[in-house]
Design a protein around this motif. Structure first.
Motif, PDB file in Angstrom:
ATOM      1  N   UNK A 127       0.848  -1.185   0.000  1.00 21.26           N
ATOM      2  CA  UNK A 127       0.000   0.000   0.000  1.00 21.26           C
ATOM      3  C   UNK A 127       0.894   1.249   0.000  1.00 21.26           C
ATOM      4  N   UNK A 128       0.338   2.426  -0.307  1.00 18.76           N
ATOM      5  CA  UNK A 128       1.161   3.629  -0.434  1.00 18.76           C
ATOM      6  C   UNK A 128       1.935   4.020   0.819  1.00 18.76           C
ATOM      7  N   UNK A 129       1.449   3.668   2.002  1.00 21.81           N
ATOM      8  CA  UNK A 129       2.126   4.053   3.236  1.00 21.81           C
ATOM      9  C   UNK A 129       2.988   2.942   3.824  1.00 21.81           C
ATOM     10  N   UNK A 130       3.226   1.910   3.047  1.00 18.49           N
ATOM     11  CA  UNK A 130       4.218   0.908   3.420  1.00 18.49           C
ATOM     12  C   UNK A 130       5.592   1.436   3.022  1.00 18.49           C
ATOM     13  N   UNK A 131       6.612   1.084   3.766  1.00 15.52           N
ATOM     14  CA  UNK A 131       7.949   1.609   3.501  1.00 15.52           C
ATOM     15  C   UNK A 131       9.010   0.548   3.777  1.00 15.52           C
ATOM     16  N   UNK A 132       8.993  -0.549   2.979  1.00 19.37           N
ATOM     17  CA  UNK A 132       9.966  -1.608   3.239  1.00 19.37           C
ATOM     18  C   UNK A 132      11.385  -1.170   2.899  1.00 19.37           C
ATOM     19  N   UNK A 133      12.332  -1.704   3.660  1.00 18.65           N
ATOM     20  CA  UNK A 133      13.745  -1.576   3.338  1.00 18.65           C
ATOM     21  C   UNK A 133      14.152  -2.885   2.683  1.00 18.65           C
ATOM     22  N   UNK A 134      14.600  -2.828   1.431  1.00 17.62           N
ATOM     23  CA  UNK A 134      14.862  -4.086   0.720  1.00 17.62           C
ATOM     24  C   UNK A 134      16.116  -3.955  -0.128  1.00 17.62           C
ATOM     25  N   UNK A 155       0.712   9.478   3.172  1.00 12.18           N
ATOM     26  CA  UNK A 155       0.511  10.393   4.300  1.00 12.18           C
ATOM     27  C   UNK A 155       1.731  10.513   5.209  1.00 12.18           C
ATOM     28  N   UNK A 156       2.833   9.855   4.838  1.00 10.08           N
ATOM     29  CA  UNK A 156       4.048   9.940   5.645  1.00 10.08           C
ATOM     30  C   UNK A 156       5.246   9.843   4.712  1.00 10.08           C
ATOM     31  N   UNK A 157       6.427  10.145   5.214  1.00 12.69           N
ATOM     32  CA  UNK A 157       7.637  10.069   4.407  1.00 12.69           C
ATOM     33  C   UNK A 157       7.958   8.610   4.101  1.00 12.69           C
ATOM     34  N   UNK A 158       8.231   8.324   2.822  1.00 12.04           N
ATOM     35  CA  UNK A 158       8.606   6.974   2.403  1.00 12.04           C
ATOM     36  C   UNK A 158       9.778   7.067   1.433  1.00 12.04           C
ATOM     37  N   UNK A 159      10.489   5.951   1.288  1.00 10.09           N
ATOM     38  CA  UNK A 159      11.637   5.879   0.387  1.00 10.09           C
ATOM     39  C   UNK A 159      11.487   4.695  -0.548  1.00 10.09           C
ATOM     40  N   UNK A 160      11.728   4.914  -1.824  1.00  7.09           N
ATOM     41  CA  UNK A 160      11.814   3.835  -2.796  1.00  7.09           C
ATOM     42  C   UNK A 160      13.285   3.455  -2.908  1.00  7.09           C
TER      43      UNK A 160
END
Length: 195
Positions: A127-134, A155-160
């Protein structure tokens, strides 16, 4: 409560087979010589999912095989479903799900050196507010060999992250509430007609 699964353990799960953590933790730390297997029972029907379903749930998985699951619409046909939980996955394989190998909602798991093979949908759905480190993951023969994003409001800071897995977006992402999207150097974004 804590569920510890020993190296070399094989769990054969039937159609109603779920491991559900609403609170507490799951520790499944296999080894290269003794992996831990989550597989379907001999009758051939798909098992459900391993689920971490709250911010109070956590899991550590290493040298695990998840195969032949994804039998529940409630978890988007994923074998591994994380909603708010804290999780780490290293050197594990997600293979043959009837949906994505893993579905991530509003969580930031760490996924390193994992393989996603022959899953009917995306390697990972989030989902858009998931932020996995991979990092250092691979995907082969999946419906989509990428991390597929469902679209919606961020709705929060995320990184691709830049990884062996690109991001696949076939819906719009809208940044709200002063959210920041950071796209790492070398990241690949695959955009569809509505992306």
């Amino acid at each position: 409560a804590k569920l510890t699964i020993s190296p070399g353990c094989r769990l054969e799960l039937g159609p109603s087979g779920y491991i559900l953590a609403l609170a507490g933790s799951i520790q499944a730390l296999g080894t290269p010589e003794q992996p831990i297997e989550f597989v379907r029972h001999e009758d051939g029907s798909r098992w459900g999912a391993v689920v971490l379903r709250s911010s109070e749930a956590s899991g550590q998985f290493s040298h695990c095989l998840f195969s032949g699951g994804g039998g529940s619409i409630n978890y988007n046909y994923a074998m591994l479903y994380i909603d708010g939980g804290i999780a780490e996955f290293t050197q594990s394989t997600f293979k043959g799900s009837s949906g994505p190998g893993m579905f991530i909602r509003n969580s930031a798991p760490e996924i390193v050196w994992c393989q996603f093979e022959s899953n009917a949908k995306a390697a990972i759905l989030m989902t858009p507010n998931a932020d996995p480190s991979h990092h250092h993951n691979t995907a082969e023969d999946n419906g989509i060999n990428a991390i597929s994003i469902t679209g919606g409001d961020v709705k929060k800071d995320i990184t691709f992250d830049a990884d062996g897995l690109p991001y696949h977006l076939n819906n719009s992402l809208s940044l709200t509430a002063n959210a920041k999207l950071t796209i790492s150097p070398g990241c690949r974004l695959e955009l569809g007609p509505s992306g």
